[in-house]
Design a protein around this motif. Sequence first.
Motif, PDB file in Angstrom:
ATOM      1  N   GLU A 158       0.674  -1.115  -0.115  1.00 40.29           N
ATOM      2  CA  GLU A 158      -0.105   0.039  -0.064  1.00 40.29           C
ATOM      3  C   GLU A 158       1.010   1.282   0.155  1.00 40.29           C
ATOM      4  O   GLU A 158       0.192   2.394  -0.004  1.00 40.29           O
ATOM      5  CB  GLU A 158      -0.699   0.014   1.203  1.00 40.29           C
ATOM      6  CG  GLU A 158      -1.932  -1.062   1.149  1.00 40.29           C
ATOM      7  CD  GLU A 158      -2.729  -1.132   2.615  1.00 40.29           C
ATOM      8  OE1 GLU A 158      -2.822  -0.097   2.978  1.00 40.29           O
ATOM      9  OE2 GLU A 158      -3.678  -2.431   2.689  1.00 40.29           O
ATOM     10  N   SER A 217       3.307   3.308  -2.198  1.00 44.31           N
ATOM     11  CA  SER A 217       3.900   3.523  -3.718  1.00 44.31           C
ATOM     12  C   SER A 217       5.212   4.208  -3.900  1.00 44.31           C
ATOM     13  O   SER A 217       5.647   5.144  -2.687  1.00 44.31           O
ATOM     14  CB  SER A 217       2.700   4.040  -4.645  1.00 44.31           C
ATOM     15  OG  SER A 217       2.802   5.707  -4.273  1.00 44.31           O
ATOM     16  N   ARG A 258       2.593  10.864 -12.270  1.00 42.91           N
ATOM     17  CA  ARG A 258       2.479  10.559 -10.706  1.00 42.91           C
ATOM     18  C   ARG A 258       1.762   9.195 -10.605  1.00 42.91           C
ATOM     19  O   ARG A 258       1.904   8.291 -10.126  1.00 42.91           O
ATOM     20  CB  ARG A 258       1.432  11.728  -9.951  1.00 42.91           C
ATOM     21  CG  ARG A 258       1.747  11.524  -8.469  1.00 42.91           C
ATOM     22  CD  ARG A 258       0.392  10.969  -7.691  1.00 42.91           C
ATOM     23  NE  ARG A 258       0.632  11.010  -6.228  1.00 42.91           N
ATOM     24  CZ  ARG A 258       0.697   9.977  -5.591  1.00 42.91           C
ATOM     25  NH1 ARG A 258       0.610   8.663  -6.167  1.00 42.91           N
ATOM     26  NH2 ARG A 258       0.888  10.078  -4.166  1.00 42.91           N
ATOM     27  N   GLY A 259       0.952   8.815 -11.695  1.00 49.88           N
ATOM     28  CA  GLY A 259       0.110   7.876 -11.909  1.00 49.88           C
ATOM     29  C   GLY A 259       1.063   6.449 -12.138  1.00 49.88           C
ATOM     30  O   GLY A 259       0.847   5.540 -11.545  1.00 49.88           O
ATOM     31  N   ALA A 260       1.910   6.806 -12.832  1.00 46.20           N
ATOM     32  CA  ALA A 260       3.055   5.712 -13.445  1.00 46.20           C
ATOM     33  C   ALA A 260       3.765   5.544 -12.017  1.00 46.20           C
ATOM     34  O   ALA A 260       4.014   4.225 -11.873  1.00 46.20           O
ATOM     35  CB  ALA A 260       3.910   6.096 -14.540  1.00 46.20           C
ATOM     36  N   GLY A 290       2.872   5.836  -8.917  1.00 49.36           N
ATOM     37  CA  GLY A 290       1.869   5.491  -7.895  1.00 49.36           C
ATOM     38  C   GLY A 290       1.583   3.858  -8.184  1.00 49.36           C
ATOM     39  O   GLY A 290       1.223   3.323  -7.375  1.00 49.36           O
ATOM     40  N   ALA A 291       1.959   3.321  -9.441  1.00 45.39           N
ATOM     41  CA  ALA A 291       1.667   2.190  -9.781  1.00 45.39           C
ATOM     42  C   ALA A 291       2.408   1.057  -9.340  1.00 45.39           C
ATOM     43  O   ALA A 291       2.350  -0.058  -9.393  1.00 45.39           O
ATOM     44  CB  ALA A 291       1.385   1.979 -11.254  1.00 45.39           C
ATOM     45  N   VAL A 292       3.640   1.462  -8.978  1.00 44.15           N
ATOM     46  CA  VAL A 292       4.846   0.873  -8.562  1.00 44.15           C
ATOM     47  C   VAL A 292       4.882   0.836  -6.869  1.00 44.15           C
ATOM     48  O   VAL A 292       5.058   1.740  -6.194  1.00 44.15           O
ATOM     49  CB  VAL A 292       6.215   1.348  -9.059  1.00 44.15           C
ATOM     50  CG1 VAL A 292       7.257   0.429  -8.446  1.00 44.15           C
ATOM     51  CG2 VAL A 292       6.309   1.590 -10.317  1.00 44.15           C
ATOM     52  N   SER A 293       4.613  -0.440  -6.272  1.00 40.56           N
ATOM     53  CA  SER A 293       4.398  -0.522  -5.086  1.00 40.56           C
ATOM     54  C   SER A 293       5.776  -0.444  -4.494  1.00 40.56           C
ATOM     55  O   SER A 293       6.632  -1.256  -5.113  1.00 40.56           O
ATOM     56  CB  SER A 293       3.508  -1.703  -4.484  1.00 40.56           C
ATOM     57  OG  SER A 293       4.032  -2.741  -4.754  1.00 40.56           O
ATOM     58  N   GLU A 334       6.731  -4.278  -4.699  1.00 39.15           N
ATOM     59  CA  GLU A 334       7.340  -4.948  -6.089  1.00 39.15           C
ATOM     60  C   GLU A 334       9.003  -4.349  -5.954  1.00 39.15           C
ATOM     61  O   GLU A 334       9.698  -4.994  -6.399  1.00 39.15           O
ATOM     62  CB  GLU A 334       6.742  -3.914  -7.135  1.00 39.15           C
ATOM     63  CG  GLU A 334       5.434  -4.303  -7.258  1.00 39.15           C
ATOM     64  CD  GLU A 334       4.836  -3.674  -8.632  1.00 39.15           C
ATOM     65  OE1 GLU A 334       4.771  -4.232  -9.637  1.00 39.15           O
ATOM     66  OE2 GLU A 334       4.194  -2.631  -8.143  1.00 39.15           O
TER      67      GLU A 334
END
Length: 133
Positions: A73, A75, A120-122, A124-127, A130
Amino acid sequence: MRLTHLADYAVVMMTAAARRDASARLSATDLAQETGVPLPTAQKLMQQLAAHGLLIGQRGAGGGYALARPVGEISLADIVEAIEGPIVLTQCADGANHECALDTHCRVKPHMGIVGNAVRGALGAVSLQELAR
């Protein structure tokens, strides 16, 4: 876009923290030794990360820091923004009133928020989960 050394160090430290047991107490000394981040910098970063709700500090014997949320949760964007502030690519997209010589003729300015949100979305997609693999 390039991360500053502080943001880079924060990502390295948070990744090292994520590799530990979820209940483990984290110290700046341990993370500095494990990651090679200088101790004063590690201390400063842990305080900033705690101030932004990514770490929880506990005082006293057995104290230290712990991750504030599960690793899945948190990022990359959360970590970068805790250190760098909001992700914006140009000054005109940060919501503040900056003087720009091109302001009256610029047709890109209205779209820079869209670009910033995409970046920011890109991120934010990396947790953190990962990153810690």
